[in-house]
Design a protein around this motif. Structure first.
Motif, PDB file in Angstrom:
ATOM      1  N   VAL A  48       0.737  -1.316   0.151  1.00  0.00           N
ATOM      2  CA  VAL A  48      -0.158  -0.181   0.205  1.00  0.00           C
ATOM      3  C   VAL A  48       0.729   1.190  -0.006  1.00  0.00           C
ATOM      4  O   VAL A  48       0.589   2.108  -0.961  1.00  0.00           O
ATOM      5  CB  VAL A  48      -0.947  -0.165   1.163  1.00  0.00           C
ATOM      6  N   VAL A  49       1.996   1.271   0.700  1.00  0.00           N
ATOM      7  CA  VAL A  49       2.888   2.451   1.100  1.00  0.00           C
ATOM      8  C   VAL A  49       3.639   2.692  -0.263  1.00  0.00           C
ATOM      9  O   VAL A  49       3.438   3.827  -0.815  1.00  0.00           O
ATOM     10  CB  VAL A  49       3.611   2.436   2.039  1.00  0.00           C
ATOM     11  N   VAL A  50       4.168   1.607  -1.103  1.00  0.00           N
ATOM     12  CA  VAL A  50       4.750   1.876  -2.224  1.00  0.00           C
ATOM     13  C   VAL A  50       4.059   2.127  -3.292  1.00  0.00           C
ATOM     14  O   VAL A  50       4.192   3.057  -4.130  1.00  0.00           O
ATOM     15  CB  VAL A  50       5.621   0.470  -2.655  1.00  0.00           C
ATOM     16  N   THR A  51       2.783   1.435  -3.457  1.00  0.00           N
ATOM     17  CA  THR A  51       1.911   1.668  -4.721  1.00  0.00           C
ATOM     18  C   THR A  51       1.371   3.089  -4.440  1.00  0.00           C
ATOM     19  O   THR A  51       1.238   3.927  -5.303  1.00  0.00           O
ATOM     20  CB  THR A  51       0.683   0.592  -4.506  1.00  0.00           C
ATOM     21  N   THR A  52       0.947   3.369  -3.307  1.00  0.00           N
ATOM     22  CA  THR A  52       0.361   4.966  -3.191  1.00  0.00           C
ATOM     23  C   THR A  52       1.264   5.881  -3.534  1.00  0.00           C
ATOM     24  O   THR A  52       0.988   7.083  -4.293  1.00  0.00           O
ATOM     25  CB  THR A  52      -0.168   4.904  -1.640  1.00  0.00           C
ATOM     26  N   ALA A  53       2.566   5.920  -2.763  1.00  0.00           N
ATOM     27  CA  ALA A  53       3.418   6.867  -3.207  1.00  0.00           C
ATOM     28  C   ALA A  53       3.790   6.710  -4.767  1.00  0.00           C
ATOM     29  O   ALA A  53       3.999   8.018  -5.545  1.00  0.00           O
ATOM     30  CB  ALA A  53       4.938   6.310  -2.607  1.00  0.00           C
ATOM     31  N   GLY A  54       4.131   5.635  -5.425  1.00  0.00           N
ATOM     32  CA  GLY A  54       4.104   5.624  -6.824  1.00  0.00           C
ATOM     33  C   GLY A  54       3.024   6.286  -7.657  1.00  0.00           C
ATOM     34  O   GLY A  54       3.268   6.979  -8.538  1.00  0.00           O
ATOM     35  N   ALA A  55       1.684   6.076  -7.195  1.00  0.00           N
ATOM     36  CA  ALA A  55       0.539   6.926  -7.832  1.00  0.00           C
ATOM     37  C   ALA A  55       0.699   8.228  -7.603  1.00  0.00           C
ATOM     38  O   ALA A  55       0.438   9.061  -8.854  1.00  0.00           O
ATOM     39  CB  ALA A  55      -0.592   6.381  -7.274  1.00  0.00           C
ATOM     40  N   PHE A  56       1.099   8.659  -6.517  1.00  0.00           N
ATOM     41  CA  PHE A  56       1.258  10.264  -6.214  1.00  0.00           C
ATOM     42  C   PHE A  56       2.506  10.880  -7.148  1.00  0.00           C
ATOM     43  O   PHE A  56       2.150  11.861  -7.466  1.00  0.00           O
ATOM     44  CB  PHE A  56       0.864  10.574  -5.065  1.00  0.00           C
TER      45      PHE A  56
END
Length: 444
Positions: A190-198
């Motif tokens: 969740v942390v990696v994917t959310t950071a990647g999306a933003f």
């Protein structure tokens, strides 16, 4: 209630394929492969641009309606929160907690089934996408504003890393079935994917989110797709749709990770391998040995496909170098066929057990929808002959579709004088995958 076993889903020992079934399936695979090569069409017939048969307009309007999209997106968030209750407040024993079953059964195998039936569903259900879009809407920014930050050279590589992390947890780590291990993995995801999306926009979700890439890959064999000019939902020959998969950096590694890891899961059920790993006194040493085994299987698939794809004459070096990526889509049917052959029992039976546990995520005696008193119906375990036949059919169907896809694409890519001989190495490699898959399902 059947618990999720130590290495995630359990091995193939629940319903081994009888030797006769494996032998018949392998013989058919070999026969069909050479029949396709010798007598199939001599000009390309599969067309990714084929418009297909348009469904009624209301189907597209309903699927694209904001209320439909918003309801599905909200459902994905609610489900994620519900599972989080089990992850953080549920029982610590994996046999009593729904989290491992959601992770290894509903998400890993169920996502493939849903994507085959309805298309790339994770694009709509992904909680990370929903949160990203909601925040962008709140601050007045387009979700795709930072897409240009995602470099084309990255291709599918971030997703490959995520998928390998998933299969490593399931197949090589010391305690993959523990609630703590799965919870930690999902938190990092969740942390990696959310950071990647933003940071990199929705392009990160499309190419870097392991579950979205996995869902999109499976959807290439769905009969439902979009007509490119009009955007309408159409019924299309799945093999036409299969060829529309974009070729990006990491395409071969993506297929190798999925196919090689599933093969290693079957292999890990062999008694001699289990004894070898169990005989290692150090938990770290056992993890290293399992990791090495996983890497060997993934590496074998990747290297063998790369070499076989390039084993043809009459091409310039740059054309030959591009062949593995251009032909990688032909492994999708083999991957999906083997996933269902290996994991169908877990989806059907342990999937039921997981849904029952989800009725009481925190283990407090809830009985939502009356599921607390439900029992698992072991429909496949009770009919081993039918289950074995289904397994062989899945492997065989995946092989046949893969051979057809590779043959048609080779007709487009190879020079006329090498269109048949240039396919031999790839054909034999695919036969090896099928023979190996059936042997592993039988031997396990």
């Amino acid at each position: 209630m059947t618990a999720v076993l130590a290495h995630g889903l359990g091995g193939s020992t629940d319903l081994p394929i009888p030797f006769t079934y494996a032998l018949v399936g392998a013989s058919w695979a070999l026969t069909v492969s050479f029949v396709v090569l010798a007598f199939a069409w001599r000009t390309p017939k599969l067309d990714p641009d084929n418009p297909g048969r348009e469904l009624p307009r209301w189907v597209t309007r309903f699927a694209d309606a904001p209320v439909t999209r918003n309801v599905l997106a909200a459902a994905g968030v609610v489900f994620a929160v519900w599972v989080a209750l089990a992850a953080f407040f549920g029982p610590s024993a994996s046999s009593e907690n729904a989290l491992p079953g959601v992770f290894y059964v509903l998400l890993w195998v169920g996502l493939v089934a849903a994507s085959l039936a309805f298309g790339p569903v994770w694009r709509v259900l992904s909680p990370v996408r929903t949160v990203h879009r909601s925040v962008c809407a709140a601050i007045g920014r387009s979700p795709a504003e930072n897409d240009a930050r995602y470099r084309n050279s990255w291709g599918y590589r971030p997703a490959v890393a995520g998928l390998f992390a998933f299969v490593w947890l399931e197949l090589a780590s010391g305690d993959p079935g523990s609630v703590a291990a799965v919870r930690t993995w999902l938190l990092v995801y969740v942390v990696v994917t959310t950071a990647g999306a933003f940071l990199c926009g929705e392009r990160w979700c499309e190419r870097g989110d392991p579950f979205e890439v996995y869902s999109t890959l499976a959807s290439r064999l769905s009969p439902l797709s979009r007509d490119r000019p009009s955007g309408r939902i159409v019924l299309r020959n799945p093999l036409d749709h299969l060829g529309s998969m974009p070729v990006r950096a990491g395409s071969v590694a993506l297929m190798a990770t999925l196919l090689g890891s599933t093969a290693f899961d079957s292999f890990s059920a062999f008694l001699w391998w289990s004894r070898l790993v169990d005989g290692i006194g150090s938990p770290i040493g056992a993890t290293l040995v399992r990791t090495a085994g996983l890497l060997v299987f993934v590496g074998f698939v990747g290297v063998s496909f790369w070499v076989a794809s390039r084993a043809t004459g009459g091409l310039r070096p740059e054309q030959r170098a591009a062949l593995p990526g251009q032909l990688s889509h032909s492994l999708i049917p083999i991957v999906i066929g083997y996933v269902f052959a290996h994991y169908l029992t877990y989806l059907v039976e342990k999937g039921q057990a997981t849904v029952i546990l989800l009725a009481d995520p925190m283990g407090r005696g809830w009985n939502l929808l009356g599921l607390g008193d439900a029992e698992v119906w072991y429909v496949l375990s009770e009919h081993p002959a039918a289950s074995a036949s289904i397994k062989v059919l899945f492997v065989l169907a995946g092989h046949v579709l893969g051979v057809i896809a590779a043959h048609d694409k080779s007709m487009r890519l190879l020079p006329r004088g090498h269109q048949l001989t240039g396919q031999l190495a790839l054909l034999l490699t695919m036969v090896t995958y099928t023979f190996g898959g059936l042997y592993l399902l039988f031997g396990g």
